[in-house]
Scaffold this motif. Structure first.
Motif, PDB file in Angstrom:
ATOM      1  N   MET A  80      93.082  30.051 -41.567  1.00 32.84           N
ATOM      2  CA  MET A  80      92.189  31.054 -41.023  1.00 32.84           C
ATOM      3  C   MET A  80      92.593  31.267 -39.563  1.00 32.84           C
ATOM      4  SD  MET A  80      88.045  31.036 -40.974  1.00 32.84           S
ATOM      5  CE  MET A  80      87.976  30.712 -42.698  1.00 32.84           C
ATOM      6  N   ALA A  81      93.090  32.438 -39.241  1.00 37.43           N
ATOM      7  CA  ALA A  81      93.602  32.709 -37.909  1.00 37.43           C
ATOM      8  C   ALA A  81      92.512  33.120 -36.928  1.00 37.43           C
ATOM      9  CB  ALA A  81      94.656  33.812 -37.986  1.00 37.43           C
ATOM     10  N   TYR A  82      91.393  33.570 -37.415  1.00 34.77           N
ATOM     11  CA  TYR A  82      90.355  34.085 -36.540  1.00 34.77           C
ATOM     12  C   TYR A  82      88.989  33.637 -37.032  1.00 34.77           C
ATOM     13  CZ  TYR A  82      87.044  37.455 -34.657  1.00 34.77           C
ATOM     14  OH  TYR A  82      85.957  38.027 -34.060  1.00 34.77           O
ATOM     15  N   VAL A  83      88.227  33.050 -36.146  1.00 32.85           N
ATOM     16  CA  VAL A  83      86.863  32.644 -36.480  1.00 32.85           C
ATOM     17  C   VAL A  83      85.936  33.505 -35.634  1.00 32.85           C
ATOM     18  CG1 VAL A  83      85.198  30.753 -36.500  1.00 32.85           C
ATOM     19  CG2 VAL A  83      87.603  30.291 -36.953  1.00 32.85           C
ATOM     20  N   PRO A  84      85.056  34.289 -36.262  1.00 32.82           N
ATOM     21  CA  PRO A  84      84.168  35.160 -35.499  1.00 32.82           C
ATOM     22  C   PRO A  84      83.287  34.380 -34.514  1.00 32.82           C
ATOM     23  CG  PRO A  84      84.100  35.721 -37.827  1.00 32.82           C
ATOM     24  CD  PRO A  84      84.868  34.439 -37.708  1.00 32.82           C
ATOM     25  N   TYR A  85      82.932  35.055 -33.420  1.00 33.46           N
ATOM     26  CA  TYR A  85      82.071  34.459 -32.411  1.00 33.46           C
ATOM     27  C   TYR A  85      80.768  34.022 -33.077  1.00 33.46           C
ATOM     28  CZ  TYR A  85      79.828  33.772 -27.909  1.00 33.46           C
ATOM     29  OH  TYR A  85      79.199  33.221 -26.822  1.00 33.46           O
ATOM     30  N   GLY A  86      80.336  32.798 -32.778  1.00 33.67           N
ATOM     31  CA  GLY A  86      79.117  32.270 -33.376  1.00 33.67           C
ATOM     32  C   GLY A  86      79.397  31.219 -34.440  1.00 33.67           C
ATOM     33  N   TYR A  87      80.681  31.072 -34.797  1.00 40.81           N
ATOM     34  CA  TYR A  87      81.075  30.095 -35.798  1.00 40.81           C
ATOM     35  C   TYR A  87      82.064  29.102 -35.196  1.00 40.81           C
ATOM     36  CZ  TYR A  87      79.071  33.296 -39.219  1.00 40.81           C
ATOM     37  OH  TYR A  87      78.217  34.098 -39.933  1.00 40.81           O
ATOM     38  N   ALA A  88      82.193  27.966 -35.841  1.00 42.25           N
ATOM     39  CA  ALA A  88      83.182  26.957 -35.465  1.00 42.25           C
ATOM     40  C   ALA A  88      83.709  26.343 -36.751  1.00 42.25           C
ATOM     41  CB  ALA A  88      82.529  25.879 -34.597  1.00 42.25           C
ATOM     42  N   ILE A  89      84.858  25.703 -36.653  1.00 36.32           N
ATOM     43  CA  ILE A  89      85.425  24.993 -37.798  1.00 36.32           C
ATOM     44  C   ILE A  89      85.209  23.499 -37.539  1.00 36.32           C
ATOM     45  CG2 ILE A  89      87.510  24.478 -39.089  1.00 36.32           C
ATOM     46  CD1 ILE A  89      87.772  27.300 -39.307  1.00 36.32           C
ATOM     47  N   THR A  90      84.489  22.866 -38.446  1.00 36.60           N
ATOM     48  CA  THR A  90      84.219  21.436 -38.337  1.00 36.60           C
ATOM     49  C   THR A  90      84.695  20.765 -39.616  1.00 36.60           C
ATOM     50  OG1 THR A  90      82.233  21.971 -37.049  1.00 36.60           O
ATOM     51  CG2 THR A  90      82.414  19.731 -37.885  1.00 36.60           C
ATOM     52  N   ASP A  91      85.655  19.869 -39.475  1.00 39.87           N
ATOM     53  CA  ASP A  91      86.234  19.161 -40.632  1.00 39.87           C
ATOM     54  C   ASP A  91      86.718  20.137 -41.695  1.00 39.87           C
ATOM     55  OD1 ASP A  91      85.717  16.647 -39.489  1.00 39.87           O
ATOM     56  OD2 ASP A  91      83.656  16.665 -40.264  1.00 39.87           O
ATOM     57  N   GLY A  92      87.319  21.242 -41.279  1.00 32.39           N
ATOM     58  CA  GLY A  92      87.888  22.221 -42.198  1.00 32.39           C
ATOM     59  C   GLY A  92      86.888  23.163 -42.830  1.00 32.39           C
ATOM     60  N   VAL A  93      85.630  23.107 -42.384  1.00 28.39           N
ATOM     61  CA  VAL A  93      84.587  23.957 -42.954  1.00 28.39           C
ATOM     62  C   VAL A  93      84.002  24.826 -41.839  1.00 28.39           C
ATOM     63  CG1 VAL A  93      82.341  23.954 -44.120  1.00 28.39           C
ATOM     64  CG2 VAL A  93      84.034  22.212 -44.678  1.00 28.39           C
ATOM     65  N   VAL A  94      83.728  26.083 -42.155  1.00 29.88           N
ATOM     66  CA  VAL A  94      83.115  26.979 -41.175  1.00 29.88           C
ATOM     67  C   VAL A  94      81.647  26.610 -41.030  1.00 29.88           C
ATOM     68  CG1 VAL A  94      82.554  29.363 -40.612  1.00 29.88           C
ATOM     69  CG2 VAL A  94      84.714  28.848 -41.740  1.00 29.88           C
ATOM     70  N   THR A  95      81.241  26.349 -39.790  1.00 27.35           N
ATOM     71  CA  THR A  95      79.848  26.014 -39.492  1.00 27.35           C
ATOM     72  C   THR A  95      79.332  26.948 -38.411  1.00 27.35           C
ATOM     73  OG1 THR A  95      80.518  24.402 -37.824  1.00 27.35           O
ATOM     74  CG2 THR A  95      80.141  23.565 -40.060  1.00 27.35           C
ATOM     75  N   VAL A  96      78.023  26.971 -38.237  1.00 32.34           N
ATOM     76  CA  VAL A  96      77.396  27.805 -37.211  1.00 32.34           C
ATOM     77  C   VAL A  96      77.390  27.048 -35.895  1.00 32.34           C
ATOM     78  CG1 VAL A  96      75.249  28.932 -36.515  1.00 32.34           C
ATOM     79  CG2 VAL A  96      75.961  29.005 -38.901  1.00 32.34           C
ATOM     80  N   ASP A  97      77.895  27.691 -34.850  1.00 31.05           N
ATOM     81  CA  ASP A  97      77.789  27.174 -33.490  1.00 31.05           C
ATOM     82  C   ASP A  97      76.443  27.689 -32.985  1.00 31.05           C
ATOM     83  OD1 ASP A  97      77.803  26.866 -30.729  1.00 31.05           O
ATOM     84  OD2 ASP A  97      79.856  27.566 -30.469  1.00 31.05           O
ATOM     85  N   GLU A  98      75.429  26.841 -32.985  1.00 28.16           N
ATOM     86  CA  GLU A  98      74.056  27.290 -32.731  1.00 28.16           C
ATOM     87  C   GLU A  98      73.885  28.008 -31.394  1.00 28.16           C
ATOM     88  OE1 GLU A  98      71.534  27.762 -34.672  1.00 28.16           O
ATOM     89  OE2 GLU A  98      72.579  26.854 -36.353  1.00 28.16           O
ATOM     90  N   ARG A  99      74.526  27.520 -30.330  1.00 30.82           N
ATOM     91  CA  ARG A  99      74.401  28.186 -29.033  1.00 30.82           C
ATOM     92  C   ARG A  99      74.955  29.604 -29.099  1.00 30.82           C
ATOM     93  NH1 ARG A  99      77.151  29.797 -25.309  1.00 30.82           N
ATOM     94  NH2 ARG A  99      79.145  28.766 -25.415  1.00 30.82           N
ATOM     95  N   ALA A 100      76.150  29.754 -29.649  1.00 29.50           N
ATOM     96  CA  ALA A 100      76.769  31.072 -29.762  1.00 29.50           C
ATOM     97  C   ALA A 100      76.030  31.944 -30.775  1.00 29.50           C
ATOM     98  CB  ALA A 100      78.241  30.936 -30.139  1.00 29.50           C
ATOM     99  N   ALA A 101      75.515  31.334 -31.846  1.00 30.13           N
ATOM    100  CA  ALA A 101      74.779  32.099 -32.862  1.00 30.13           C
ATOM    101  C   ALA A 101      73.497  32.669 -32.268  1.00 30.13           C
ATOM    102  CB  ALA A 101      74.467  31.216 -34.061  1.00 30.13           C
ATOM    103  N   ASP A 102      72.825  31.886 -31.415  1.00 30.25           N
ATOM    104  CA  ASP A 102      71.631  32.392 -30.729  1.00 30.25           C
ATOM    105  C   ASP A 102      71.992  33.582 -29.839  1.00 30.25           C
ATOM    106  OD1 ASP A 102      69.916  30.605 -31.933  1.00 30.25           O
ATOM    107  OD2 ASP A 102      69.969  29.165 -30.257  1.00 30.25           O
ATOM    108  N   GLN A 103      73.160  33.515 -29.203  1.00 31.17           N
ATOM    109  CA  GLN A 103      73.619  34.641 -28.378  1.00 31.17           C
ATOM    110  C   GLN A 103      73.882  35.871 -29.239  1.00 31.17           C
ATOM    111  OE1 GLN A 103      76.973  32.657 -26.544  1.00 31.17           O
ATOM    112  NE2 GLN A 103      75.889  32.542 -24.576  1.00 31.17           N
TER     113      GLN A 103
END
Length: 138
Positions: A1-24
């Motif tokens: 995956m070359a691009y992860v949209p703002y508000g997400y992060a990759i944790t242990d190979g899985v897309v997760t929500v970056d809560e601080r950025a998701a709130d933004q």
């Protein structure tokens, strides 16, 4: 995956929500819907991105959630932002009215004579010969 949209992060190979950025992102959508411009809504939400990047955030359907991305925005908010974006674009004359445009009818018709003999081996010569067979039916 070359691009992860703002508000997400990759944790242990899985897309997760970056809560601080998701709130933004959620705050950005709300501020945009309330009437602020892309740049101002993004700035006030704390997102340091370009104007075009902010527009891409508004149009990114991944924020609704799918097999890869968890949902950050509900469908009602996403649809309302799209409605506001479309209305602003139309009000500013940024949407071409394609339905009003109709292509003019062709002025001439063409036909192609039958080829006589062997085609030249040279691709340029072959193209010149074939184009020479085209005639106008005015």
């Amino acid at each position: 995956m070359a691009y992860v949209p703002y508000g997400y992060a990759i944790t242990d190979g899985v897309v997760t929500v970056d809560e601080r950025a998701a709130d933004q992102v959620r705050d950005f959508f709300e501020k945009y819907i309330s009437g602020l411009s892309l740049a101002v809504a993004g700035e006030q939400a704390g997102i340091q991105k370009t104007h075009s990047s902010m527009g891409l955030i508004l149009k990114n359907v991944n924020y609704l959630g799918n097999d890869v991305y968890p949902a950050i925005i509900d469908k009602e908010t996403f649809d309302k932002a799209e409605e506001v974006r479309s209305k602003r674009a139309k009000d500013l004359g940024r949407i071409a009215e394609l339905a009003a445009f109709s292509a003019p009818p062709p002025i001439e018709r063409f036909k192609m004579r039958k080829s006589e003999g062997k085609l030249p081996e040279d691709p340029v010569g072959r193209a010149e010969y074939l184009y020479s067979l085209i005639e106008s039916e005015v």
